[in-house]
Design a protein around this motif. Structure first.
Motif, mmCIF file in Angstrom:
data_model
loop_
_atom_site.group_PDB
_atom_site.id
_atom_site.type_symbol
_atom_site.label_atom_id
_atom_site.label_comp_id
_atom_site.label_asym_id
_atom_site.label_seq_id
_atom_site.Cartn_x
_atom_site.Cartn_y
_atom_site.Cartn_z
ATOM 1 N N VAL A 223 0.839 -1.201 0.000
ATOM 2 C CA VAL A 223 0.000 0.000 0.000
ATOM 3 C C VAL A 223 0.877 1.256 0.000
ATOM 4 O O VAL A 223 0.627 2.207 -0.758
ATOM 5 N N THR A 224 1.916 1.262 0.842
ATOM 6 C CA THR A 224 2.832 2.399 0.885
ATOM 7 C C THR A 224 3.516 2.594 -0.467
ATOM 8 O O THR A 224 3.612 3.710 -0.982
ATOM 9 N N GLU A 225 3.982 1.502 -1.053
ATOM 10 C CA GLU A 225 4.661 1.577 -2.353
ATOM 11 C C GLU A 225 3.730 2.142 -3.423
ATOM 12 O O GLU A 225 4.139 2.969 -4.248
ATOM 13 N N ALA A 226 2.470 1.696 -3.412
ATOM 14 C CA ALA A 226 1.510 2.193 -4.396
ATOM 15 C C ALA A 226 1.301 3.692 -4.237
ATOM 16 O O ALA A 226 1.269 4.441 -5.232
ATOM 17 N N PHE A 227 1.158 4.157 -3.001
ATOM 18 C CA PHE A 227 0.951 5.580 -2.759
ATOM 19 C C PHE A 227 2.151 6.391 -3.258
ATOM 20 O O PHE A 227 1.996 7.422 -3.924
ATOM 21 N N GLY A 234 2.458 11.911 -10.243
ATOM 22 C CA GLY A 234 1.501 13.014 -10.293
ATOM 23 C C GLY A 234 0.056 12.593 -10.268
ATOM 24 O O GLY A 234 -0.834 13.442 -10.432
ATOM 25 N N LEU A 235 -0.215 11.319 -10.062
ATOM 26 C CA LEU A 235 -1.594 10.845 -10.061
ATOM 27 C C LEU A 235 -2.265 11.018 -8.703
ATOM 28 O O LEU A 235 -3.491 10.946 -8.603
ATOM 29 N N ILE A 236 -1.484 11.203 -7.642
ATOM 30 C CA ILE A 236 -2.051 11.557 -6.336
ATOM 31 C C ILE A 236 -1.611 12.973 -6.012
ATOM 32 O O ILE A 236 -0.436 13.334 -6.169
ATOM 33 N N TYR A 237 -2.552 13.783 -5.580
ATOM 34 C CA TYR A 237 -2.258 15.175 -5.234
ATOM 35 C C TYR A 237 -3.091 15.579 -4.028
ATOM 36 O O TYR A 237 -4.066 14.916 -3.674
ATOM 37 N N GLN A 444 -7.640 17.337 1.300
ATOM 38 C CA GLN A 444 -7.503 15.890 1.313
ATOM 39 C C GLN A 444 -6.557 15.460 0.195
ATOM 40 O O GLN A 444 -6.177 16.248 -0.673
ATOM 41 N N TRP A 445 -6.215 14.170 0.218
ATOM 42 C CA TRP A 445 -5.452 13.579 -0.870
ATOM 43 C C TRP A 445 -6.426 12.979 -1.877
ATOM 44 O O TRP A 445 -7.378 12.297 -1.504
ATOM 45 N N PHE A 446 -6.181 13.257 -3.150
ATOM 46 C CA PHE A 446 -7.052 12.801 -4.224
ATOM 47 C C PHE A 446 -6.239 12.040 -5.261
ATOM 48 O O PHE A 446 -5.055 12.296 -5.464
ATOM 49 N N VAL A 516 5.842 16.231 1.422
ATOM 50 C CA VAL A 516 6.653 15.222 0.738
ATOM 51 C C VAL A 516 6.132 13.851 1.158
ATOM 52 O O VAL A 516 5.331 13.744 2.081
ATOM 53 N N TRP A 517 6.597 12.832 0.483
ATOM 54 C CA TRP A 517 6.170 11.476 0.804
ATOM 55 C C TRP A 517 7.368 10.545 0.728
ATOM 56 O O TRP A 517 8.381 10.845 0.083
#
Length: 1042
Positions: A223-227, A234-237, A444-446, A516-517
């Motif tokens: 799950v962490t790797e996917a995020f 750029g698909l999660i913002y 939120q994160w989208f 950052v992530w």
């Protein structure tokens, strides 16, 4: 693979039981219908249908006639068993059955919530998937069917919070996050295995060694790797957007967790946090005074408390009532803000006054409108459901629904209130807390979905992804073509904490959020240092306290469960999965997201086919739901349950009082004696016998009970077979068994056709056609016809030589053995327990080398094995034989012949005589007649003079009549009465049929085949009428002679 459970519970007694008539979370962003071909029902129609169902439940006084049952005989094994009579389940499968494979079949179970229990809807999923897995396993595939449970963030946290409040009087905030999570894990470890217990009881042949939980360390890493990867691309913002908010949970929730409660008008509802019920279903109208001129603009709303957040008034540009107000302003009566009047073509001129208040921070439609017109957003309700300071001191700190009454009172005082009326509406309710959903504007994160959804549509259109049934492709394309970005933030503690960190730099005066992530805090710190060009020690990181939406982690299930992102052997062998089978209600919220995330993260589709089954409903057409109290635990059907315990379960469900009354009343009428013990196999077979593709399944427990009776019949058949084999020599092998008699040839061909139907049904995933074919073959062809017809053969009766009779008996025993053995293999995917038990009883008679000692790893029967058993002519001819037997039995009943075995004459055409001659022995046995005489008036074949005049006559078709010799013991008066009644009915039917043929344009409108069938029926009825007249005349002559 699970080992086979104890078989004793499946010994269903020796009673002869009749078979009853053979039966054969969808949510979207908009209000799209479940079935695209249906027009959406109005709220009033839905309320009317619901009321009609409740009335049907409460007013019905008739119990289900199908639920006539008695307790099963309990049988236990007390004697030592001879090896081979019963499977020794303590031994592993021999290596020969699990050696090398060149074909693979993989699928994952839709992971149920770890907090819940399975209901019959889940049982349908298990029955279908296990049947497919067992079928492929018997075909020689290396099968991987993976079990798993979802951590169910909101559901699990809610359950634990209630438990802590009930037992310790403490809420979540009384603990630190770490302490609370320990409580959740403790509860999960204590209660979380109940679903796996249910799955085992259902006979699911899952690979338990690979059981997966979405909060396991390996899965959490995925799950962490996917995020991280989606953020990097750029698909999660992170952005501010409107979300579904539960004030009781103080969290955003997904669309799937929002229930729509249809209100027909004014309704008082209980809301968490309020002592008194709250009024809904009321439309309030009030006025905004125009600025700088006389006049006002009236607006209507069902949520007057949100008017403190109004930033504009919208009208349709073509609405002539407001054409002079374009570009004008109104003054807010409480905040003194100027509200611009904007024009927008999306405004419904027919709704309310035609003017719409715009509240961007608390309404999804208004939020989109505000973006088009660059309007500000003002949040007036906080995450806890309390009015904010932007409302002014008179409302600050007041609960939202208490504020509603204060706002109405204030409007009245300012003479701006214009009235209220009842208004049908759909109220969004949090399925987890029962709270009324509040749309709130939150950062939120989208996930950006536009490009991923376009690709998901493309793979379907290009045929790379097959959706079954096909009509779901339209829904798939429609929803994915209009998808919006996906909010994946949840304000919970239980779940995957978002691996994103807010960055604070030393001596920085920048107030804008910087994020950052990283896979760890250390990686995030290094990323921040590079991004901002500072020393890592000058950075302070604060991890986002929110967790990811449960559907985000569930969307990774097909590949994360196989070890992704590592390239494991499992991932190489079993990904992509062969198929995904699930309920149609998950098409968007799980299936579509798996396709989008799978393609993006692995470069491949997660599966090649998607098989949807429909929803399981109760007998009144209601979806099975805990909130309705109509959920049935599959273990209650398997093991039985008392009516008292069923009532207790409804009371424990904490239902609305009205719904509780309806649920308990329905239970009393449906299950006055409780639910009978039906067994696992009967439940599985019943579930698979429904047409699950496209039609909602209205499951009846009486149908499951009839499948238990079918299990009884199977057991009786095997007992008869074992007795037959005991008295005969060992059966010949299948390849060496060639049928002798016409009945042997017929049953062999029927078995060949049944195997062919099973092959086609499994390949097309139409399991109901498979179960129907197997039921028809076993119950009708094998038991009702073949077994009865060969009893004289097995007894050695007949006029031929002893050697010939022995040969016929040996062939019949071999045919019977293989028919039963092959049928058990065909049924094995549906009835694993009973078929295994019965097959083990037949094992000593097999020619097997003993390497495969379990039915579930035997080869699934194929038509190629039975090519020497295909006799289409016998199969086609036998329909005539069945009709002759049926009419002969009817004549016996009409003449009240119980013990006598009279002679029977068949007056027929030459080709019919040839068929009847071929099956003469079977007709005599099945029709209980002593001899069958054949007479052909047209010439050709005949072996008998015309039938006697003193006989009962029955018509098979227009060219075949039966004459039953009834010279002795007939009750003439009763026979005349029966014939007269039959004449009246027949005359009426004939008149109706003739009337149909005389309609205008009959010849042009009716197809040739239908016209020919109708002509044959008319001829047959006319012939039968003539025969009846002749019989009545003969009876009259007999009376005169007496």
């Amino acid at each position: 693979m699970v080992s086979t459970e104890s078989r004793a519970e499946y010994l269903l007694g020796w009673r002869r039981c009749a078979w009853s008539t053979w039966g054969c979370r969808l949510c979207s962003q908009s209000s799209s219908s479940t079935q695209p071909s249906h027009h959406p029902r109005t709220q009033a129609e839905k309320a009317k249908r619901r009321q009609a169902r409740e009335k049907a439940i409460l007013s019905s006084h008739v119990n289900d006639p199908g639920l006539s049952w008695s307790d099963k005989e309990k049988i236990t094994y007390t004697a030592a068993l001879v090896p081979g009579e019963k499977k020794d389940t303590t031994l592993p499968f021999p290596q020969s059955s699990i050696s090398s494979f060149d074909k693979y079949f993989s699928l994952c179970i839709p992971p149920p919530n770890v907090t819940g229990t399975l209901h019959l809807g889940h049982a349908l999923t298990v029955a279908i998937e296990d049947a497919l897995a067992r079928w492929r396993r018997m075909q020689g595939y290396k099968v991987l069917w993976l079990p798993g449970c979802d951590h169910a963030g909101i559901a699990t946290q809610s359950v634990v919070e209630r438990k802590l409040m009930r037992e310790q009087g403490q809420c979540r905030q009384d603990y630190s996050r770490e302490e609370f999570l320990k409580q959740v894990w403790r509860w999960k470890n204590e209660k979380g295995d109940e679903i796996y217990y249910q799955l085992r009881k259902l006979g699911a042949s899952l690979d338990w060694s690979r059981a997966c939980f979405t909060m396991d360390p390996g899965f959490s890493s995925a799950v962490t790797e996917a995020f991280i990867r989606l953020c990097d691309s750029g698909l999660i913002y992170r952005s501010e957007g409107l979300v579904n908010w539960s004030c009781a949970l103080e969290s955003a929730i997904s669309d799937i967790e929002v229930d729509s409660k249809e209100l027909s008008g004014r309704t008082l509802l209980s809301v968490p946090g309020y002592e008194q019920k709250v009024e809904f279903g009321i439309m309030v109208t009030f006025a905004y005074p125009l600025e700088g001129q006389q006049g006002e603009v009236a607006v209507s709303t069902t949520r007057p408390e949100t008017m403190l957040g109004d930033v504009a008034i919208a009208i349709h540009p073509d609405d002539t009532r407001y054409k002079d107000l374009h570009g004008k302003h109104c003054r807010h009566p409480f905040t003194e803000r100027l509200l611009p009047i904007v024009t927008d073509s999306m405004v419904d001129m027919a709704f309310g006054t035609g003017a719409v208040k715009v509240t961007p921070a608390h309404d999804h439609t208004d939020f989109l409108l505000s973006q088009r017109h660059s309007l500000p957003s003002l949040t007036v309700i906080g995450g806890n459901g309390i009015m904010t300071s932007d409302c002014g001191q008179w409302l600050e700190g007041v609960k939202r629904f208490d504020a509603r009454e204060r706002v109405i009172t204030a409007l009245m005082e300012r003479k701006l209130f214009r009235g209220k009326k009842e208004h049908p509406m759909s109220l969004p309710i949090c399925s987890r807390s029962g709270d009324v959903i509040e749309p709130l504007l939150k950062k939120q994160w989208f996930v950006r979905c536009q490009e991923m959804s376009r690709k998901a549509v493309q793979v379907m259109e290009e045929g790379d992804l097959q959706i079954i049934p096909h009509f779901y492709t339209k829904m798939w394309k429609s929803w994915l073509s209009n998808i919006s970005d996906w909010c994946i933030s949840r304000q919970l503690w239980w779940g995957h904490q978002i691996p994103a960190y807010r960055v604070t730099l030393e001596n920085s005066k920048d107030t804008e959020e910087q994020w950052v992530w990283g896979r760890s805090a250390a990686e995030a710190r290094q990323r921040a240092a590079v991004k901002f060009g500072v020393n890592p020690d000058a950075i302070t990181l604060t991890q986002d306290p929110d967790v990811l939406d449960t559907w985000f982690s569930s969307g990774l299930f097909p590949f994360a469960m196989l070890g992704w992102p590592q390239q494991t052997e499992d991932l190489k062998q079993f990904y992509p999965n062969s198929i995904l089978e699930t309920g149609s209600d998950l098409i968007f919220f799980w299936v579509a997201r798996m396709v989008m995330l799978g393609r993006e993260l692995t470069g491949q589709l997660p599966f090649k086919q998607v098989l949807f089954h429909s929803l399981v409903r109760d007998k009144y057409g209601r979806k099975m739901s805990k909130s309705l109290g109509n959920v049935i635990d599959p273990l209650d059907v398997i093991s039985g349950v008392s009516s008292e315990r069923l009532q207790e379960k409804v009371r424990e469900g904490n239902l609305d009082p009205r719904e509780s009354i309806v649920a308990m009343e329905a239970q009393k009428k449906d299950f006055p004696k409780g639910i009978p013990e039906c067994g696992t196999d009967a439940l599985r077979f019943a579930l698979c016998s429904y047409k699950a593709q496209g039609e909602d399944v209205s499951l009846s427990v009486s149908h499951v009970l009839s499948c238990r009776h079918f299990c009884n019949k199977m057991w009786q058949t095997v007992r008869f077979t074992l007795a037959t084999l005991h008295d005969a020599s060992l059966p010949t092998s299948l390849a060496e068994t060639y049928p002798l008699s016409s009945m042997d040839r017929w049953i062999c061909s029927r078995l060949h056709s049944t195997v062919q139907q099973c092959e086609r049904g499994f390949e097309s995933y139409e399991l109901h056609t498979v179960t129907s074919a197997l039921h028809s073959f076993w119950l009708h062809s094998l038991c009702d016809v073949y077994l009865e017809s060969i009893k004289p053969v097995l007894k050695g009766e007949g006029c031929c030589s002893e050697e010939q009779r022995a040969r016929e008996r040996q062939v019949a025993a071999s045919v019977l053995y293989h028919s039963v053995s092959i049928s058990l293999a065909l049924l094995s995917p549906f009835m694993p327990f009973l078929t295994e038990e019965l097959w083990q009883r037949l094992l000593p008679y097999t020619d097997s080398d003993g390497t495969s000692r379990s039915l579930c790893v035997q080869p699934y029967p194929k038509t190629s094995q039975l090519e020497h058993w295909c006799f289409p002519k016998e199969e086609a001819d036998f329909s005539l034989v069945e009709e002759v037997v049926r009419v002969a039995r009817l004549l016996r009943a009409q003449c009240q012949l119980t013990k006598e075995r009279p002679d029977l004459w068949a007056v027929c055409a030459p080709d019919q005589a040839e068929t009847l001659l071929h099956f003469r022995s079977a007709i005599c046995t099945l029709g209980r007649i002593s001899a069958l005489h054949l007479h052909c008036p047209e010439g050709g074949f005949t072996d008998s003079p015309p039938p006697p005049t003193a006989s009962a006559v029955g018509v098979v078709d227009h060219s075949l009549c039966l004459h039953l010799s009834v010279q002795n013991g007939i009750n003439a008066d009763k026979q005349r009465a029966l014939l007269s009644q039959r004449r009246e009915k027949l005359a009426s039917k004939l008149k109706q049929a003739l009337a149909c043929t005389q309609k205008p344009n009959y010849t042009e409108k009716v197809p040739d085949k239908v016209r020919k069938d109708t002509e044959n029926k008319i001829a047959a009825m006319a012939q039968e009428l003539k025969n009846i007249e002749d019989q009545l005349l003969a009876l009259e002559d007999t009376r005169k002679e007496v």
